[in-house]
Write a protein that holds these residues in place. Structure first.
Motif, mmCIF file in Angstrom:
data_model
loop_
_atom_site.group_PDB
_atom_site.id
_atom_site.type_symbol
_atom_site.label_atom_id
_atom_site.label_comp_id
_atom_site.label_asym_id
_atom_site.label_seq_id
_atom_site.Cartn_x
_atom_site.Cartn_y
_atom_site.Cartn_z
ATOM 1 N N PRO A 197 0.800 -1.230 0.000
ATOM 2 C CA PRO A 197 0.000 0.000 0.000
ATOM 3 C C PRO A 197 0.834 1.282 0.000
ATOM 4 N N GLN A 198 2.124 1.179 0.270
ATOM 5 C CA GLN A 198 3.011 2.341 0.275
ATOM 6 C C GLN A 198 3.730 2.541 -1.056
ATOM 7 N N ALA A 199 3.408 1.716 -2.042
ATOM 8 C CA ALA A 199 4.073 1.786 -3.356
ATOM 9 C C ALA A 199 3.012 1.769 -4.448
ATOM 10 N N PRO A 200 3.377 2.176 -5.663
ATOM 11 C CA PRO A 200 2.439 1.995 -6.768
ATOM 12 C C PRO A 200 2.083 0.513 -6.894
ATOM 13 N N PRO A 201 0.867 0.200 -7.336
ATOM 14 C CA PRO A 201 0.450 -1.202 -7.378
ATOM 15 C C PRO A 201 1.221 -2.062 -8.383
ATOM 16 N N MET A 202 1.635 -1.468 -9.521
ATOM 17 C CA MET A 202 2.310 -2.251 -10.551
ATOM 18 C C MET A 202 3.331 -1.410 -11.306
ATOM 19 N N PHE A 203 4.369 -2.096 -11.782
ATOM 20 C CA PHE A 203 5.382 -1.518 -12.665
ATOM 21 C C PHE A 203 5.434 -2.381 -13.909
ATOM 22 N N TYR A 204 5.554 -1.746 -15.080
ATOM 23 C CA TYR A 204 5.428 -2.442 -16.362
ATOM 24 C C TYR A 204 6.672 -2.276 -17.232
ATOM 25 N N GLN A 205 6.973 -3.325 -17.987
ATOM 26 C CA GLN A 205 7.977 -3.285 -19.055
ATOM 27 C C GLN A 205 7.505 -4.197 -20.176
ATOM 28 N N CYS A 206 7.847 -3.842 -21.402
ATOM 29 C CA CYS A 206 7.515 -4.679 -22.561
ATOM 30 C C CYS A 206 8.696 -4.741 -23.508
ATOM 31 N N THR A 207 8.670 -5.770 -24.342
ATOM 32 C CA THR A 207 9.601 -5.902 -25.449
ATOM 33 C C THR A 207 8.846 -6.545 -26.606
#
Length: 157
Positions: free
Chosen positions: A140-150
């Motif tokens: 709850p103290q961080a963004p819910p998700m981090f994304y990367q694509c290729t």
């Protein structure tokens, strides 16, 4: 001055968090060996607002094994609600992603590398594919998700 220092510490804790090392992520990988690298802090899905490249040079054979390597660039582990990393695939450049693998976050430190083998799916309607890596923090103290694509071209035997 103390307020500015606290604010900067807050920003450092909410930026950069997961990089896709292999295959290389869209965009830059500058500074990924330091925690809180801006190129690892993409919080908007499905690909961190990074556009698909004009030309895809990576080619993978459908049905073959490929090792995906990601880096936990900044740790967001919460023992009360552990997160995970997911590796997903979609045929073409639009549409839904299909989950291929999950890696549990068990509290490893920042800059930890994770590798998982996947089988390259057979293309459906396109010879192009997108691989997506997501860090689901459940903190709850961080963004819910981090994304990367290729992106890559899928060859067929």
């Amino acid at each position: 001055m103390k307020t500015i220092a606290v604010f900067l510490l807050f920003l450092a804790g909410t930026w950069a968090h997961m990089c896709l090392i292999s295959p290389p992520q869209r965009g830059s990988m500058t500074g990924i060996n330091k925690p809180a690298c801006p190129d690892c802090g993409l919080v908007t899905g499905p690909c961190g607002l990074r556009p698909e490249p004009n030309k895809t040079t990576l080619a993978l054979l459908a049905g073959s094994q490929y090792t995906v390597t990601i880096q936990k660039n900044l740790d967001h582990y919460d023992s009360a609600s552990p997160g995970e990393f997911t590796i997903s695939f979609r045929a073409g450049m639009t549409g839904d992603f299909t989950l291929l693998q999950k890696i549990p976050d068990i509290g490893e430190p920042s800059l930890t590398l994770y590798s998982v083998n996947i089988t390259i799916p057979k293309p459906v309607g396109s010879d192009k594919g997108t691989l997506q890596a997501v860090y689901v923090t459940r903190n709850p103290q961080a963004p819910p998700m981090f994304y990367q694509c290729t992106d890559f071209i899928i060859g067929v035997d």
